[in-house]
Design a protein around this motif. Structure first.
Motif, short mmCIF file in Angstrom:
data_model
loop_
_atom_site.label_atom_id
_atom_site.label_comp_id
_atom_site.label_asym_id
_atom_site.label_seq_id
_atom_site.Cartn_x
_atom_site.Cartn_y
_atom_site.Cartn_z
N LEU A 48 36.19 -6.23 12.91
CA LEU A 48 36.10 -6.03 14.82
C LEU A 48 34.49 -5.51 14.86
CD1 LEU A 48 38.11 -8.14 15.10
CD2 LEU A 48 37.91 -6.61 17.54
N SER A 53 49.40 -18.96 10.72
CA SER A 53 49.65 -17.80 9.82
C SER A 53 51.11 -17.77 10.03
CB SER A 53 49.59 -16.05 10.55
OG SER A 53 47.93 -15.61 10.25
N LEU A 111 42.66 -1.74 20.27
CA LEU A 111 44.28 -2.66 20.87
C LEU A 111 44.93 -3.67 19.94
CD1 LEU A 111 45.38 -3.39 23.60
CD2 LEU A 111 43.35 -4.96 23.72
N TRP A 112 44.20 -4.81 19.55
CA TRP A 112 45.43 -6.09 18.60
C TRP A 112 44.70 -5.58 17.93
CZ3 TRP A 112 46.25 -8.40 22.51
CH2 TRP A 112 45.61 -8.83 23.58
N MET A 166 39.67 -13.08 13.60
CA MET A 166 39.65 -12.47 15.19
C MET A 166 37.86 -12.20 15.05
SD MET A 166 41.90 -12.81 16.92
CE MET A 166 42.44 -10.87 17.72
N ILE A 184 35.41 -4.82 28.38
CA ILE A 184 35.95 -4.57 27.30
C ILE A 184 37.39 -5.65 28.06
CG2 ILE A 184 38.33 -3.04 26.31
CD1 ILE A 184 36.37 -1.24 25.97
N LEU A 197 40.09 -12.29 23.42
CA LEU A 197 40.65 -12.31 21.72
C LEU A 197 41.88 -12.15 21.73
CD1 LEU A 197 38.33 -8.96 21.07
CD2 LEU A 197 38.11 -11.03 20.30
N VAL A 217 37.40 -0.25 20.52
CA VAL A 217 38.72 -0.58 21.55
C VAL A 217 38.82 -1.66 21.24
CG1 VAL A 217 39.24 0.04 23.91
CG2 VAL A 217 37.09 1.09 23.28
N ASN A 218 38.92 -2.91 21.34
CA ASN A 218 39.14 -3.93 21.21
C ASN A 218 39.72 -4.88 20.42
OD1 ASN A 218 39.28 -5.31 24.11
ND2 ASN A 218 36.86 -6.16 23.93
N ALA A 220 45.91 -17.16 15.90
CA ALA A 220 45.69 -16.70 14.41
C ALA A 220 47.47 -16.74 13.59
CB ALA A 220 44.73 -16.31 14.45
N ILE A 221 47.98 -16.46 14.80
CA ILE A 221 49.57 -16.03 14.30
C ILE A 221 49.73 -17.37 13.91
CG2 ILE A 221 51.27 -15.16 15.13
CD1 ILE A 221 50.22 -12.25 15.97
N ARG A 279 36.57 -10.02 27.24
CA ARG A 279 35.74 -10.15 26.27
C ARG A 279 37.81 -9.71 25.19
NH1 ARG A 279 31.55 -8.54 23.48
NH2 ARG A 279 29.59 -8.54 24.86
N ALA A 280 38.80 -8.53 26.09
CA ALA A 280 40.16 -8.15 25.52
C ALA A 280 41.50 -9.96 25.29
CB ALA A 280 40.79 -7.53 25.78
N VAL A 301 44.10 -14.55 9.61
CA VAL A 301 43.95 -13.28 10.96
C VAL A 301 42.82 -12.55 11.11
CG1 VAL A 301 45.04 -11.55 12.49
CG2 VAL A 301 46.51 -13.18 11.53
N ILE A 356 48.48 -4.28 18.10
CA ILE A 356 49.49 -5.44 18.34
C ILE A 356 49.90 -6.72 17.23
CG2 ILE A 356 49.54 -7.62 19.75
CD1 ILE A 356 47.95 -6.06 22.04
N MET A 357 48.65 -6.13 16.71
CA MET A 357 48.96 -6.95 15.23
C MET A 357 49.77 -6.35 14.43
SD MET A 357 48.27 -10.82 14.41
CE MET A 357 49.69 -11.18 12.53
N ALA A 394 35.15 -12.11 17.86
CA ALA A 394 34.72 -11.33 18.44
C ALA A 394 32.54 -11.03 18.68
CB ALA A 394 35.32 -9.62 18.03
N VAL A 410 53.28 -6.53 14.68
CA VAL A 410 53.66 -7.70 14.75
C VAL A 410 53.83 -8.21 13.01
CG1 VAL A 410 53.09 -10.44 14.42
CG2 VAL A 410 52.87 -9.05 17.00
N ASN A 452 43.07 -15.76 21.20
CA ASN A 452 42.64 -16.12 20.10
C ASN A 452 43.79 -15.96 18.83
OD1 ASN A 452 40.61 -17.14 17.71
ND2 ASN A 452 40.96 -16.01 16.87
N LEU A 453 44.25 -14.70 18.87
CA LEU A 453 44.59 -14.14 18.21
C LEU A 453 46.43 -14.69 17.99
CD1 LEU A 453 45.63 -11.51 16.48
CD2 LEU A 453 46.64 -10.58 18.00
#
Lengths: 455, 455
Positions: free
Chosen positions: A405, B306, A375-376, A332, B288, B295, A371-372, B302-303, B291-292, A328, A379-380, A336, A383, B298-299
């Motif tokens: 990133l 995984s 953010l992710w 990512m 932001i 991303l 920032v991104n 990617a999960i 692009r977010a 992951v 979240i990740m 990016a 998870v 893609n997350l």
């Protein structure tokens, strides 16, 4: 409604193609010949280019001899070369009759030197003279794009004389929007737009109404710069001069449109490591080596990333979840980074981006990445915490994501400049170098942190 | 030599930009104003577009009022909208004076309905009439590209009358290569090319020399199809008609070149999941969210990958080398697949590729994938055997590579069609769906085989 208009054009093409294919298979060549030769040269070329390699030669032989020249001119250059390679000098010379000088040069420049000389020798003297005047210029230059079929006038003529002179022609060369004003030595002096010619008093002289503040295009200017000038000034045609200011010919917008198309195609294909010339229907034996090189380069970078993981075998052995989550981080970072890379490469290509504003862009990309990333990563992290029930692992993953990133933003912004200074095309090599960086850094940071905390 | 000509243009631009920036920083606005207004509108627009967001408004306010219309027209559309949003209806109306009708429509279509009505009300009656005639057509259609500044003639005129009529004009509209022949009801009848007008006997009538076998472009044709027609026929301008065959206006090649550029830009940017409008120097807060989204998508994928690895935790725990090598399988599949994907998407975009020849292409891609798969699987197998001293592992890796490269070929060739039938843009979503497939299949096959043989 709009969509269906678009689909109609493609469906018409596909229907035609499928008819030609089925006729070819049933061996009714006479009908194929009829069908083909009822079409425009550009359409015949499309049918040939859209057919599998084994049918192409058959179709080519069915094309009427009078239009082969125009068909050849419309073919993608790699298919054109294949056909030309199979012809003798006399046949090539015959085929070039009636083509514009720049198209003839385009064909000649792809032939071996000896064949080229034979073709030139087989041409009529007038044609040879026209072609030889632009042959020295590379095909990517203004000189290589130039047509020699210009109408020139002298400054002392009155417009009335010019009008009577034009009436002696049966037609004007295609895309003639201006006559070119030259002196007796063929030095470029200015342009007489047809709109001026038509709206001015016939008793005025060319000198009085001509546009003389126009810079003719130097023959050695690169074709992409010629395209930029045309776009900026909305030109239809423009005169081309040699380094002494003598008129060589003129470039017309249709050739410029081809330059723009080819440039765009090149950018798109090189992102996938494919040669710009790649013919969609190239045979297997041509396709394999082209693709293999890029796969080989990627294998080397993949082995490099594996070697990094290999260093941390011991840690993975302890916490096998690392193997699950490490991809992951790498993935990512790759996405990016390629966003930044694409923006930078486009900015450099359009000339918007240079040393002056690079620092601003870099700082924006870093802020966006931060920032991104947060953010992710957040979240990740949640998870992962839920998934593996290991808060430390989740925190390490999040930190690794943010770092990767940020690295991706830096790499995406800086790599194109570094590659350019090494004389490597960023559009071609940018993607693979970028993912190498984001893979290696991603695995290194995540597994490195884990080793520190778990080992 | 060629390279330096190309660099010269960019350096000139960058030097100008750096001068403007340093003048802005030192606060000598008067000099910036002088420098800016000595340039052509297109160059001013480039300077604004290449400046960081905080300088843009300052620069914009320094532009002479007479040229703001032309500058606005040359700006990338997202920057243009920002400026327009800050203006009142009267200011917008003033700015549109002297612009071509299609450019005015372009501006109006980005304004809220109420402001648009106010702007229309503030225009002169003649301008309003011109603009309202093409306003109903979408900006991606032929109608939206059309200019209303056409010169029309009647079939019964003699060429001599036409010539005298033209002389009453001070100039012809830009890119006029033909006059448009219409009847009293404005029905399109044909074209009178200037070249015909200039080379024919003045006593013949328009009807005798006009080209009447020309199909005018229907106003609802999609702009990319208009571009294809222009390219196929090497047109400079073409008439546009409504569904009753009445003349609306004409499209000129400079607007078509913009369509081609934007289309190419869109393809390039969408491969990185970026919006086509992305301004190179968009501020952080705009960049932001754009692009977010990508991303985030893609997350998710990617999960998913995984999760596949997670199933095989037990096997990785036994043979940790699997974690080292599995990324090679996924990475090679991704590269091979994106090569096929790019060729297919390009082939579909150019219309070369359709149902007729898709099967041939699929079979070629599978054969290329098989050969390249065997080649690099063999090499990587040897590397792995030497590296980990485990022949079984090496064989499993090689087999997984071959299978994943075959799957990559199939996915690269079939996904664009599947996405298209789901009404999803393959250029935008192709890459991410492809790598999801090659990641999932790569991990599944390699780790699955390993589980079978090691567990």
């Amino acid at each position: 409604m709009q969509q269906s208009a678009s689909e109609d054009l493609k469906n018409q093409m596909q229907a035609r193609l499928s008819k030609v294919q089925s006729l070819l298979e049933s061996g009714t060549f006479r009908q194929v010949r009829q069908l083909l030769n009822a079409l425009k040269p550009v359409e015949i070329a499309r049918i040939i280019a859209s057919s599998p390699p084994h049918s192409r030669k058959v179709l080519w032989d069915l094309v009427d001899k009078e239009v082969t020249g125009e068909v050849v001119e419309e073919l993608p250059s790699d298919i054109r070369e294949q056909f030309l390679r199979g012809m003798d000098a006399e046949a090539v010379a015959e085929l070039t009759e009636g083509l514009e000088a720049d198209d003839v040069v385009d064909i000649l420049q792809h032939l071996p030197e000896t064949i080229m000389q034979e073709v030139l020798a087989a041409m009529s003297e007038q044609d040879r003279h026209r072609v030889e005047s632009i042959l020295p210029y590379g095909k990517d230059t203004a000189g290589g794009l130039a047509n020699t079929d210009t109408i020139t006038v002298r400054p002392r003529f009155t417009l009335d004389v010019v009008l009577r002179y034009l009436r002696r022609h049966t037609d004007l060369p295609p895309s003639t929007d201006s006559l070119i004003v030259v002196n007796r030595k063929d030095d470029f002096l200015g342009l007489l737009p047809l709109s001026k010619l038509l709206t001015s008093d016939p008793n005025t002289t060319v000198r009085e109404v001509m546009e003389s503040d126009i810079n003719a295009i130097p023959a050695d200017m690169h074709d992409t710069d010629v395209a930029k000038l045309f776009e900026q000034h909305d030109w239809i045609s423009a005169p081309v001069v040699d380094d002494q200011g003598k008129l060589i010919g003129r470039i017309t917008i249709d050739d410029v449109v081809d330059v723009i198309r080819e440039g765009a195609d090149h950018s798109l294909m090189s992102l996938a490591g494919l040669d710009e010339e790649e013919d969609t229907f190239a045979p297997v034996f041509r396709t394999i080596p082209r693709r293999a090189i890029w796969l080989g380069i990627n294998l080397l970078t993949a082995i490099l990333a594996s070697a990094v993981i290999n260093v941390f075998q011991g840690t993975i052995d302890k916490v096998v979840a690392l193997a699950v989550l490490m991809t992951v981080v790498a993935s990512m970072g790759g996405v990016a980074g390629s966003q930044t890379l694409t923006v930078v490469i486009r900015g450099m290509a359009t000339g918007h981006l240079g040393p002056t504003n690079m620092r601003w862009l870099l700082s924006r990309e870093v802020r966006v990445g931060l920032v991104n990333g947060c953010l992710w990563a957040g979240i990740m992290g949640l998870v992962a915490a839920y998934w593996f029930g290991d808060p430390l692992l989740a925190v390490l993953l999040a930190v690794a994501l943010v770092i990767n990133l940020l690295v991706a933003a830096l790499a995406g912004a800086l790599l194109p400049n570094i590659l350019k200074s090494l004389k490597i095309d960023p559009a071609l090599a940018g993607g693979v170098t970028l993912t190498t960086v984001t893979d290696v850094v991603g695995y290194l940071v995540f597994l490195g942190l884990a080793t520190f905390f778990y080992a």
